[in-house]
Design an enzyme around this catalytic site. Structure first.
Site, short mmCIF file in Angstrom:
data_model
loop_
_atom_site.label_atom_id
_atom_site.label_comp_id
_atom_site.label_asym_id
_atom_site.label_seq_id
_atom_site.Cartn_x
_atom_site.Cartn_y
_atom_site.Cartn_z
N THR A 30 0.85 -1.18 0.00
CA THR A 30 0.00 0.00 0.00
C THR A 30 0.88 1.24 0.00
O THR A 30 1.88 1.28 0.72
CB THR A 30 -0.88 -0.06 1.27
N GLN A 104 -4.13 -6.67 -6.50
CA GLN A 104 -4.55 -7.28 -5.23
C GLN A 104 -5.90 -6.67 -4.82
O GLN A 104 -6.04 -5.44 -4.78
CB GLN A 104 -3.52 -7.07 -4.12
N HIS A 175 -6.90 -10.92 -1.43
CA HIS A 175 -6.16 -10.66 -0.19
C HIS A 175 -6.93 -11.28 0.98
O HIS A 175 -7.83 -10.68 1.54
CB HIS A 175 -6.01 -9.15 -0.01
N GLY A 176 -6.54 -12.51 1.28
CA GLY A 176 -7.19 -13.22 2.39
C GLY A 176 -6.28 -13.24 3.61
O GLY A 176 -6.43 -14.11 4.47
N ALA A 177 -5.33 -12.29 3.66
CA ALA A 177 -4.32 -12.29 4.72
C ALA A 177 -4.43 -11.05 5.59
O ALA A 177 -5.36 -10.25 5.45
CB ALA A 177 -2.92 -12.35 4.09
N TYR A 180 -7.63 -8.89 7.29
CA TYR A 180 -8.73 -8.15 6.66
C TYR A 180 -9.97 -9.05 6.53
O TYR A 180 -9.97 -10.17 7.02
CB TYR A 180 -8.26 -7.56 5.32
N ARG A 232 -3.87 -14.92 -1.15
CA ARG A 232 -2.88 -14.67 -0.09
C ARG A 232 -3.51 -14.92 1.28
O ARG A 232 -4.64 -14.49 1.51
CB ARG A 232 -2.39 -13.23 -0.17
C1 LIG Z 1 4.67 -0.20 2.90
C2 LIG Z 1 4.03 -1.57 2.97
C3 LIG Z 1 2.72 -1.73 2.58
C4 LIG Z 1 2.13 -3.02 2.57
N1 LIG Z 1 0.88 -3.18 2.05
C5 LIG Z 1 0.40 -4.43 1.84
C6 LIG Z 1 -0.77 -4.64 1.06
O1 LIG Z 1 -1.38 -3.70 0.51
N2 LIG Z 1 -1.21 -5.91 0.92
C7 LIG Z 1 -0.55 -6.98 1.48
O2 LIG Z 1 -0.99 -8.12 1.31
N3 LIG Z 1 0.58 -6.80 2.19
C8 LIG Z 1 1.09 -5.57 2.35
N4 LIG Z 1 2.30 -5.41 2.98
C9 LIG Z 1 3.07 -6.60 3.43
C10 LIG Z 1 4.09 -7.02 2.34
O3 LIG Z 1 3.43 -7.50 1.18
C11 LIG Z 1 5.06 -8.10 2.83
O4 LIG Z 1 4.34 -9.26 3.15
C12 LIG Z 1 5.86 -7.68 4.06
O5 LIG Z 1 6.40 -6.38 3.88
C13 LIG Z 1 7.01 -8.66 4.34
O6 LIG Z 1 7.86 -8.73 3.23
P1 LIG Z 1 9.30 -7.96 3.17
O7 LIG Z 1 10.04 -8.37 4.39
O8 LIG Z 1 9.93 -8.42 1.90
O9 LIG Z 1 8.99 -6.48 3.17
C14 LIG Z 1 2.87 -4.13 3.03
C15 LIG Z 1 4.19 -3.94 3.48
C16 LIG Z 1 4.78 -2.70 3.42
C17 LIG Z 1 6.22 -2.56 3.83
#
Ligand SMILES: Cc1cc2nc3c(=O)[nH]c(=O)nc-3n(C[C@H](O)[C@H](O)[C@H](O)COP(=O)(O)O)c2cc1C
Length: 380
Positions: A30, A104, A175-177, A180, A232
């Site tokens: 996001t 997503q 997005h089932g994670a 939410y 997810r």
């Molecule tokens: C800025 C930011 C926004 C995120 N927004 C979402 C999102 O919209 N949907 C989602 O499923 N996960 C979201 N996440 C989680 C990431 O998809 C990811 O699972 C998490 O950052 C761990 O991965 P990483 O260690 O590679 O960052 C977000 C993470 C970050 C850092």
């Protein structure tokens, strides 16, 4: 490219025939930068453009499928046909740089801030506490969705899928994670219903599976070329009544029977061990889950992977790996590994490099103001 990293750059073909040029996926993130009317902004498009040259597939930030599902300021919407033009810009921007584009889609449910949803009406599977306060200081409780509203939200997921097809995306991810609405229905902590949508594990998974069915039917009806459907999920919740590994196995056992292309396991640490509902705690949740679903259902792993060594190790467990924060910190991560320049990968965010990294203002501020989330240069 160094020999030990060749595994990252093998192409991958989904069973529907769509090919990815490599095994790295940009995780959904996001960015808080969309316009108030739900359309995407130029800043957001620039941010995607900067990050879509390396990864084989880019999963967008989550887009809300119903007005009651908006979860963040500056989130982009997909709940009316008016949004197709805006969605198309996202898809094209990503694809023009060489990556497959996955939208997503989600509903925030209990986690939607009251001021972002119509009539301040925060909805979920059941009446549960939120972390928000009413004006009188009392805890804001959710309102349980009626049967008719549940059916309407399932249809919203289907309609958004149709819009994603019209907008030219290569697929969608449900997005089932991350707690939410879809997860709220599966969790015994947030779903205390006693009707057809809650009670037993089977009834709690009825909503997630109905969303999958509606999305898959929409793809069959509207897609004129192969279109990816991913799902997810978060495998566990900390609360006593929350989701356990055993319950997640029950869900994935059903998901593998559906016509979907991948599962995406959302964990903060790729190698994290099971907490409850799995006796063998010597191997990670990711390994358990890939073993459970079998080789025919690819899993996208994710979670605190920042070096190519770590990525190569993770890819011995799952065929696809998502990277999130690291691609904000270094948008050229994939290309650097490909060219054998991994020594130049940046692993800490420089607080004066926003322009160079092409990160929208709102996301930049959230990152800098959220302690211990991103590694920041000069901080421990
Ligand atoms: C800025 C930011 C926004 C995120 N927004 C979402 C999102 O919209 N949907 C989602 O499923 N996960 C979201 N996440 C989680 C990431 O998809 C990811 O699972 C998490 O950052 C761990 O991965 P990483 O260690 O590679 O960052 C977000 C993470 C970050 C850092």
């Amino acid at each position: 490219m160094k020999k030990q990293y060749e595994a990252l750059f093998q192409s991958y073909e989904f069973k529907k025939g769509i090919s990815l040029k490599n095994r790295i996926v940009m995780a959904p993130m996001t960015n808080f930068a969309s316009h108030d009317d739900g359309t995407v902004s130029q800043d957001e498009l620039e941010y995607y453009k900067r990050r879509s040259k390396g990864a084989g597939m880019v999963i967008t930030a989550c887009s809300y499928v119903s007005p009651s599902g908006k979860g963040f300021l500056g989130q982009f919407s997909s709940y009316t046909d008016d949004m197709v033009g805006s969605l198309r810009k996202v898809a094209t921007t990503i694809q023009d740089e060489g990556a497959k584009a996955i939208l997503q889609i989600y509903h925030g449910g209990r986690l939607s801030p009251a001021h972002l949803v119509p009539n301040h009406d925060v909805v979920s599977a059941s009446v549960v506490e939120t972390e928000q306060k009413n004006e009188d200081g009392s805890t804001l409780m959710t309102r349980a969705l009626t049967h008719e509203e549940i059916v309407a939200i399932i249809d919203d997921f289907a309609e958004t899928t149709r819009r994603a097809i019209e907008a030219g995306f290569d697929g969608i991810e449900i997005h089932g994670a991350n707690r939410y609405l879809v997860q709220q229905f599966y969790s015994g902590y947030t779903n205390q219903r006693e009707d057809a949508w809650g009670g037993s594990v089977e009834k709690r998974m009825k909503f997630p599976l109905a969303v999958v069915d509606a999305v898959v039917d929409t793809v069959k009806k509207h897609a004129t070329k192969p279109f990816i459907v991913g799902y997810r999920f978060s495998p566990e919740e900390p609360e006593e009544a929350g989701i356990t590994m055993k319950e997640t196995y029950a869900l994935v056992d059903e998901l593998v029977k559906k016509d979907i292309d991948y599962l995406h396991v959302s964990v903060f640490d790729f190698w994290s061990l099971p907490r409850r509902g799995e006796e063998n705690q010597t191997i990670s949740r990711m390994e358990h889950l890939q073993n459970r679903v079998g080789a025919d259902m690819p899993i996208i792993g994710v979670g605190s992977i920042s070096t190519p060594e770590q990525a190569a190790k993770a890819l011995q467990v799952v065929p696809l790996l998502a990277i999130g924060r690291e691609l904000i910190i270094d948008p050229d991560w994939v290309q650097k590994v490909e060219k054998g320049q991994e020594d130049t990968i940046v692993t800490k965010l420089h607080s004066d490099k926003q322009q160079q990294l092409v990160v929208p203002d709102a996301l930049w501020q959230v990152i800098l103001n959220t302690p211990s989330w991103f590694p920041i240069e000069g901080e421990n």
